[in-house]
Design a protein around this motif. Sequence first.
Motif, mmCIF file in Angstrom:
data_model
loop_
_atom_site.group_PDB
_atom_site.id
_atom_site.type_symbol
_atom_site.label_atom_id
_atom_site.label_comp_id
_atom_site.label_asym_id
_atom_site.label_seq_id
_atom_site.Cartn_x
_atom_site.Cartn_y
_atom_site.Cartn_z
ATOM 1 N N MET A 170 0.816 -1.280 0.001
ATOM 2 C CA MET A 170 -0.101 -0.129 0.086
ATOM 3 C C MET A 170 0.927 1.173 0.044
ATOM 4 O O MET A 170 0.448 2.252 -0.758
ATOM 5 C CB MET A 170 -0.741 0.040 1.241
ATOM 6 C CG MET A 170 -1.989 1.107 1.379
ATOM 7 S SD MET A 170 -3.008 0.762 0.059
ATOM 8 C CE MET A 170 -4.459 0.453 0.988
ATOM 9 N N GLU A 171 1.939 1.141 0.723
ATOM 10 C CA GLU A 171 2.817 2.395 0.941
ATOM 11 C C GLU A 171 3.503 2.546 -0.452
ATOM 12 O O GLU A 171 3.579 3.816 -0.919
ATOM 13 C CB GLU A 171 3.929 2.232 1.851
ATOM 14 C CG GLU A 171 3.832 2.731 3.338
ATOM 15 C CD GLU A 171 5.042 2.537 4.173
ATOM 16 O OE1 GLU A 171 5.061 3.423 5.085
ATOM 17 O OE2 GLU A 171 5.660 1.633 3.987
ATOM 18 N N MET A 172 3.990 1.562 -1.000
ATOM 19 C CA MET A 172 4.806 1.641 -2.414
ATOM 20 C C MET A 172 3.758 2.100 -3.556
ATOM 21 O O MET A 172 4.038 2.778 -4.310
ATOM 22 C CB MET A 172 5.179 0.181 -2.690
ATOM 23 C CG MET A 172 6.114 -0.526 -1.742
ATOM 24 S SD MET A 172 7.574 0.686 -1.925
ATOM 25 C CE MET A 172 8.141 0.383 -3.565
ATOM 26 N N PHE A 173 2.370 1.622 -3.497
ATOM 27 C CA PHE A 173 1.476 2.215 -4.274
ATOM 28 C C PHE A 173 1.413 3.655 -4.257
ATOM 29 O O PHE A 173 1.250 4.555 -5.203
ATOM 30 C CB PHE A 173 0.057 1.503 -3.930
ATOM 31 C CG PHE A 173 -1.110 1.985 -4.681
ATOM 32 C CD1 PHE A 173 -1.132 1.943 -6.072
ATOM 33 C CD2 PHE A 173 -1.984 3.002 -3.931
ATOM 34 C CE1 PHE A 173 -2.390 2.618 -6.484
ATOM 35 C CE2 PHE A 173 -3.032 3.594 -4.608
ATOM 36 C CZ PHE A 173 -3.307 3.461 -6.013
ATOM 37 N N PHE A 174 1.220 4.411 -3.062
ATOM 38 C CA PHE A 174 0.853 5.753 -2.785
ATOM 39 C C PHE A 174 2.543 6.378 -3.304
ATOM 40 O O PHE A 174 2.242 7.525 -3.756
ATOM 41 C CB PHE A 174 0.496 6.159 -1.291
ATOM 42 C CG PHE A 174 -0.962 6.033 -1.262
ATOM 43 C CD1 PHE A 174 -1.320 7.266 -1.496
ATOM 44 C CD2 PHE A 174 -1.526 5.048 -0.845
ATOM 45 C CE1 PHE A 174 -2.959 7.324 -1.250
ATOM 46 C CE2 PHE A 174 -3.049 4.897 -0.786
ATOM 47 C CZ PHE A 174 -3.518 6.071 -1.158
ATOM 48 N N SER A 175 3.414 5.964 -2.729
ATOM 49 C CA SER A 175 4.781 6.140 -3.205
ATOM 50 C C SER A 175 4.875 6.531 -4.811
ATOM 51 O O SER A 175 5.420 7.479 -5.157
ATOM 52 C CB SER A 175 5.701 5.499 -2.499
ATOM 53 O OG SER A 175 7.131 6.028 -2.973
ATOM 54 N N ALA A 176 4.586 5.418 -5.486
ATOM 55 C CA ALA A 176 4.769 5.226 -6.761
ATOM 56 C C ALA A 176 3.746 6.247 -7.721
ATOM 57 O O ALA A 176 4.204 7.056 -8.354
ATOM 58 C CB ALA A 176 4.686 4.065 -7.307
ATOM 59 N N PHE A 177 2.787 6.334 -6.898
ATOM 60 C CA PHE A 177 1.425 7.413 -7.637
ATOM 61 C C PHE A 177 1.857 8.858 -7.157
ATOM 62 O O PHE A 177 1.860 9.484 -8.489
ATOM 63 C CB PHE A 177 0.262 6.810 -6.754
ATOM 64 C CG PHE A 177 -0.697 7.950 -6.971
ATOM 65 C CD1 PHE A 177 -1.420 8.247 -8.015
ATOM 66 C CD2 PHE A 177 -1.324 8.802 -5.821
ATOM 67 C CE1 PHE A 177 -2.464 9.173 -8.329
ATOM 68 C CE2 PHE A 177 -2.063 9.757 -5.843
ATOM 69 C CZ PHE A 177 -2.958 10.088 -7.101
ATOM 70 N N SER A 178 2.489 9.038 -6.147
ATOM 71 C CA SER A 178 2.715 10.464 -5.931
ATOM 72 C C SER A 178 3.897 10.851 -6.766
ATOM 73 O O SER A 178 4.106 11.973 -7.359
ATOM 74 C CB SER A 178 3.049 10.796 -4.487
ATOM 75 O OG SER A 178 3.791 9.737 -3.970
ATOM 76 N N GLN A 179 4.894 9.958 -6.927
ATOM 77 C CA GLN A 179 6.023 10.040 -8.037
ATOM 78 C C GLN A 179 5.700 10.644 -9.366
ATOM 79 O O GLN A 179 5.942 11.443 -9.860
ATOM 80 C CB GLN A 179 6.934 9.119 -7.842
ATOM 81 C CG GLN A 179 8.306 9.268 -8.623
ATOM 82 C CD GLN A 179 9.264 7.973 -8.247
ATOM 83 O OE1 GLN A 179 8.649 7.046 -8.284
ATOM 84 N NE2 GLN A 179 10.468 8.255 -8.629
ATOM 85 N N ARG A 180 4.913 9.787 -9.894
ATOM 86 C CA ARG A 180 4.059 9.823 -11.027
ATOM 87 C C ARG A 180 3.542 11.341 -11.113
ATOM 88 O O ARG A 180 3.504 12.159 -12.311
ATOM 89 C CB ARG A 180 2.979 8.852 -11.224
ATOM 90 C CG ARG A 180 2.852 8.466 -12.834
ATOM 91 C CD ARG A 180 2.101 7.040 -13.006
ATOM 92 N NE ARG A 180 1.276 6.957 -12.006
ATOM 93 C CZ ARG A 180 0.175 6.054 -12.227
ATOM 94 N NH1 ARG A 180 0.116 5.488 -13.064
ATOM 95 N NH2 ARG A 180 -0.641 6.260 -11.156
ATOM 96 N N MET A 181 2.804 11.640 -10.309
ATOM 97 C CA MET A 181 1.943 13.065 -10.181
ATOM 98 C C MET A 181 3.021 14.180 -10.293
ATOM 99 O O MET A 181 2.673 15.156 -11.108
ATOM 100 C CB MET A 181 1.123 13.045 -8.903
ATOM 101 C CG MET A 181 -0.362 12.251 -8.970
ATOM 102 S SD MET A 181 -1.082 12.341 -10.607
ATOM 103 C CE MET A 181 -0.610 11.121 -11.709
ATOM 104 N N LEU A 182 3.858 13.899 -9.436
ATOM 105 C CA LEU A 182 5.028 14.969 -9.417
ATOM 106 C C LEU A 182 5.778 15.041 -10.505
ATOM 107 O O LEU A 182 6.025 16.542 -11.131
ATOM 108 C CB LEU A 182 5.853 14.870 -8.217
ATOM 109 C CG LEU A 182 5.236 14.880 -6.862
ATOM 110 C CD1 LEU A 182 6.367 14.353 -5.695
ATOM 111 C CD2 LEU A 182 4.952 16.138 -6.383
ATOM 112 N N MET A 183 6.082 14.236 -11.301
ATOM 113 C CA MET A 183 6.724 14.234 -12.404
ATOM 114 C C MET A 183 5.942 14.883 -13.640
ATOM 115 O O MET A 183 6.268 15.329 -14.499
ATOM 116 C CB MET A 183 7.118 12.807 -13.000
ATOM 117 C CG MET A 183 8.490 12.380 -12.327
ATOM 118 S SD MET A 183 8.828 10.630 -12.584
ATOM 119 C CE MET A 183 9.349 10.484 -14.184
ATOM 120 N N ARG A 184 4.531 14.655 -13.439
ATOM 121 C CA ARG A 184 3.676 15.387 -14.617
ATOM 122 C C ARG A 184 3.492 16.789 -14.222
ATOM 123 O O ARG A 184 2.674 17.401 -14.899
ATOM 124 C CB ARG A 184 2.477 14.510 -14.498
ATOM 125 C CG ARG A 184 2.626 13.087 -14.946
ATOM 126 C CD ARG A 184 1.098 12.280 -15.272
ATOM 127 N NE ARG A 184 1.576 11.074 -15.652
ATOM 128 C CZ ARG A 184 0.476 10.179 -15.917
ATOM 129 N NH1 ARG A 184 -0.749 10.490 -15.566
ATOM 130 N NH2 ARG A 184 0.837 8.841 -16.064
#
Lengths: 289, 110
Positions: free
Chosen positions: A77-91
């Motif tokens: 779950m943590e990894m999911f949020f981490s990867a998701f926020s990384q994707r959003m920040l990169m966009r």
Amino acid sequence: MMQKKEASEKLTALFNLKIGNISGQLEETGREFFCSDNKLMDEDEVADLSSEFVSLITGLLSSKEPGKRTTPQFHAMEMFFSAFSQRMLMRGGNVEDVVRYAQKLQYNLIAALEKDSGIIFTQSRSVLLYFAQLFDELIMAIFHTYLGEREKTLKAQEAELRETSTPITEIWDGVLTLPIIGTLDSSRTMLVMEALLNRIAKDHARAVVMDLTGVKNIDSQVSHHLIQMVRAVQLMGSDAIITGIHPEIARALVSLNIDLTGVTTRASLSDGLKEAFSRMGIQVSHKAA
Amino acid sequence: MAIAGIHLTRIGRGNFLLEPLRSLNIGGWEQLIQDIVTVLQQEHATRLYYDLNDLPVIDPVYYDWLDKLARICLTANIKMVCINMQPTAAFTLSKFLTGKPLFETALSVP
């Protein structure tokens, strides 16, 4: 006592819940934050995001220890949020939106579970506390990712700045020039030295012309670093030539008792280049008319 | 030329290449230097290239070994040239070196 019992019963009910298809109800939250003005995601992506979240939360709630922070389900779950926020920040999204999304998701998740099961979770303090603690951890993961990304960006900018502040150029086969501009402090001298030595090894440079025309001030420590730099260049088997020493710098070097024995100096960069060429047996002359 | 801890190879008229191996024990430097110089003199060497390629750092102990070898080579009229010094090694050596070393340096064997 009765209240406590009831509360823990609701938590147990939550952990034993057979979660139905609630991802549709959570999609609205994603759409609200990421499909509106900023267009960070499309509708399909939001649908995927919600269904992945539902599958992860189902896995967590039905795990043996849903309240523990060390289980693989929690980590996923943590990894999911981490990867998701990384994707959003990169966009180009901002961390505030991601955090607000997580907070809204928490409330909507409880509401969706309540609707799906018919159990009034919103009136159970232990259930609310459980979700509050869970989402606090997930928001922490978002912030960790954000800070990590910021640090990466800063490091990249720093490296870029370092690169541009030490423009080492191969002006001829085996001849490097290093114009030093601005204030030389100890940390910058070290950076210049590191870059220069690596470049000598990479290019097999036989001569290095260090031009100090742009240096206005020098202190005792820096002058020692400069001499150390010359010595290191010589130890690698290259010739070091210092050019463009201002009278103020020359005076400072003398008053600081800096030993320039074995250091080749020339008045200007062009003189330095001539010296480097002559040491390499290269003759540059005007074309015969 | 079998000397424990080093490879000593003739690379041209009067030139020798010394490649230190991982097994080099500079603790026994007296015997080692004697063995090296004996070979170099027998072969009429005039120049010894010491390859520092695999040495990321030169500390005072290792520098002392290089200095002793260079000093003895000089007495035997052999010029010692250290080649392939790594940037990190040059950096550390330049930090504690106060004067010019007895050996010469070059980027590689010319």
